[in-house]
Write an enzyme that holds these catalytic residues in place. Structure first.
Site, PDB file in Angstrom:
ATOM      1  N   ASP A   1      21.532  32.615 -11.743  1.00  0.00           N
ATOM      2  CA  ASP A   1      20.534  33.201 -10.736  1.00  0.00           C
ATOM      3  C   ASP A   1      19.226  33.337 -11.509  1.00  0.00           C
ATOM      4  OD1 ASP A   1      19.498  34.425  -8.721  1.00  0.00           O
ATOM      5  OD2 ASP A   1      20.830  36.241  -8.720  1.00  0.00           O
TER       6      ASP A   1
ATOM      7  N   THR B   1      23.992  50.853 -11.572  1.00  0.00           N
ATOM      8  CA  THR B   1      25.034  50.111 -10.780  1.00  0.00           C
ATOM      9  C   THR B   1      25.180  51.322  -9.612  1.00  0.00           C
ATOM     10  OG1 THR B   1      26.969  51.388 -11.803  1.00  0.00           O
ATOM     11  CG2 THR B   1      26.460  49.226 -12.465  1.00  0.00           C
TER      12      THR B   1
ATOM     13  N   SER C   1      19.116  54.841 -12.403  1.00  0.00           N
ATOM     14  CA  SER C   1      18.415  53.839 -12.801  1.00  0.00           C
ATOM     15  C   SER C   1      17.315  54.493 -13.750  1.00  0.00           C
ATOM     16  CB  SER C   1      17.805  52.897 -11.860  1.00  0.00           C
ATOM     17  OG  SER C   1      18.806  52.361 -10.966  1.00  0.00           O
TER      18      SER C   1
ATOM     19  N   HIS D   1      18.748  45.114 -19.386  1.00  0.00           N
ATOM     20  CA  HIS D   1      18.258  44.954 -18.120  1.00  0.00           C
ATOM     21  C   HIS D   1      19.181  45.752 -17.116  1.00  0.00           C
ATOM     22  CE1 HIS D   1      22.160  42.788 -17.549  1.00  0.00           C
ATOM     23  NE2 HIS D   1      21.664  42.309 -16.345  1.00  0.00           N
TER      24      HIS D   1
ATOM     25  N   ALA E   1      23.382  48.122 -16.706  1.00  0.00           N
ATOM     26  CA  ALA E   1      24.445  48.406 -17.295  1.00  0.00           C
ATOM     27  C   ALA E   1      25.370  47.402 -18.004  1.00  0.00           C
ATOM     28  CB  ALA E   1      25.261  49.244 -16.184  1.00  0.00           C
TER      29      ALA E   1
END
Length: 507
Positions: free
Chosen positions: A121, A406, A411, A430, A432
């Protein structure tokens, strides 16, 4: 086969939150490896190694080697400089572990580029928008707003975009990145300022992106996708560094923000798949030896290396256009709900970071400046104050670093540090990081329980495919606070703000 005890002789603790992997742990290491963990994460890391000992297939479980082995195998790649770095959210991935960062000397004719060091990705990343709303403004309309966002942003595996786009538009978007969004009226001029690379990789060449990749990408622009991608409405729970937060426009607890986590969808995946096929050939021709065949790579300056970098840059541009389109749709939804305008709601982009990308950057190695191709896979760029590549308004605070939790966990926003520049080439964690594989999550967790748990926490949720919820449940992941605290303790980035989700939209 070495026993677990013999393996441990190659790993030593060098600080409370950092371990070193010595040369010899795997064959042909050019540099040492290093990984950052706290006590809790350390247990997970060593357990994974212990479980792999005695397995055939070089110790791979479910097709992947343990994280420590993957860090070491990357340290054996040609042209690597400094150290192969594993960040606290590290977990096994294709070739490189997710949460592995490595830099290669662009001046070294043998140095390589590896799609496994970027991930499938391409430019999966996170964008954070602020608003001038407070939690109390949100509560009465939370369910309607969540539904409205879900209706505005197409989500799910095969979701199709609502932003009109034909083949010519796609070519231009791949080349121009956020400049295309700006021209078409989907972005504000200042959005670009607050985006890594200003939302455009100049190396991009759409002609290097295969027809198949373009076909997959065309209908998906402005879509969230599935898996770990989400759009979240969050509120500020805690501010650790008031000055830096104020510069970002975060000035009080309870302030409402929106976080968008998404990437280049099917287009990026196809670019990576196409490149791996080409690189297998290049490796045979140039006699490149690697420890793990998933580490397919090509010399940076070979035709295959350059073609991949140009196609990867185009896919990265697609991802920024994608996040810009979703920003546009989010602004529309909020404006409609609060009968206002996005401008009056102060819906500015705080920052947009990539965490799956390879980029040429200038770094100091052994006392002299060198151009390096820095691979960050599941790692975020975290440049310090006064760095020329960060926006003017963040020159004194350092680059904002967005760490997405998540589903249902908090966050964080961090800032880059000088120490991170020296130790990890300006990189930090970046998110968890997975603790359970997707398959294991599906076996161990029941999605109705997960949804009920979120409801108990007062989090509104809209999910396109409920079955995917188990894969992304908080229990499938390491604790994001552990991860962030480790980076903060190691000094590779600094805690600034903690955010708590109040609404989640997922694929």
């Amino acid at each position: 086969m070495r026993s677990y005890e013999e393996e441990l002789k190659f790993i030593e603790k060098i600080s409370p939150s950092c371990w070193r992997i010595k040369k010899g742990f795997v064959p042909n290491m050019n540099v040492e490896g290093v990984f950052y963990v706290n006590q809790h994460l350390e247990t997970l890391m060593f357990e994974e190694l212990r479980n792999s000992v005695g397995h055939g297939d070089g110790g791979s479980i479910g097709g992947f080697l343990p994280g420590v082995k993957q860090i070491a195998n990357v340290a054996a790649l040609p042209g690597i400089v400094g150290r192969s770095v594993g960040l606290p959210d590290i977990h096994s991935g294709y070739g490189f572990a997710i949460g592995n960062m490595a830099a290669f000397d662009a001046a070294d004719p043998l140095a390589i580029v590896s799609p496994g060091g970027v991930g499938f990705d391409i430019n999966c990343g996170v964008r954070l928008l602020r608003t001038n709303l407070e939690e109390k403004d949100l509560l009465p309309v939370k369910e309607q707003l969540t539904q409205m966002l879900f209706d505005h942003i197409p989500v799910g595996v095969g979701s199709k975009g609502v932003i009109p786009m034909n083949a010519k538009d796609l070519e231009e978007a791949l080349e121009m990145g956020m400049d295309w969004s700006l021209r078409e009226g989907y972005a504000w001029a200042e959005d670009k300022e607050h985006c890594e690379e200003y939302g455009r990789m100049l190396q991009a060449d759409p002609s290097k992106v295969s027809m198949r990749a373009k076909k997959r990408g065309l209908p998906q622009l402005g879509t969230l996708g599935a898996g770990n991608h989400y759009a979240e409405i969050q509120v500020v729970e805690e501010i650790y560094d008031r000055h830096s937060a104020k510069v970002m426009g975060i000035d009080r607890t309870g302030q409402v923000l929106v976080m968008i986590h998404s990437g280049s969808r099917g287009l990026g995946h196809q670019v990576a798949t196409d490149a791996l096929v080409e690189m297998e050939r290049a490796m045979k021709r140039d006699k490149i030896e690697v420890n793990d065949r998933q580490l397919a790579c090509a010399r940076i300056h070979s035709q295959e290396g350059q073609d991949y970098l140009k196609a990867m840059s185009a896919a990265a541009n697609f991802a920024w256009v994608n996040r810009s389109s979703m920003t546009f749709l989010t602004r529309q939804a909020f404006a409609k709900m609060f009968q206002s305008t996005p401008d009056d709601l102060d819906m500015h982009v705080i920052y947009d970071v990539s965490h799956n990308i390879a980029k040429f950057e200038e770094h100091i190695v052994d006392g002299r400046q060198r151009t390096l191709l820095v691979h960050r896979k599941g790692a975020t760029r975290a440049f310090p104050p006064h760095h020329p590549l960060i926006p003017v308004d963040y020159q004194l605070t350092g680059q904002p670093v967005l760490i997405g939790g998540t589903m249902g966990t908090c966050s964080y926003v961090l800032t880059g540090t000088e120490q991170g520049m020296l130790e990890t080439f300006g990189s930090t964690c970046h998110g968890a990081g997975r603790a359970l594989s997707r398959a294991k999550s599906r076996r161990n967790l029941d999605y109705t329980d997960v949804l009920a748990q979120l409801a108990r926490q007062g989090i509104s949720i809209r999910v396109a495919s409920p079955k995917l919820v188990m894969e992304e449940a908080p229990d499938s992941y390491k604790n994001v606070t552990d991860v962030v605290d480790t980076c903060h303790a190691a000094g590779i980035s600094k805690k600034c703000v903690k955010l708590r989700p109040v609404a989640v939209i997922k694929g």
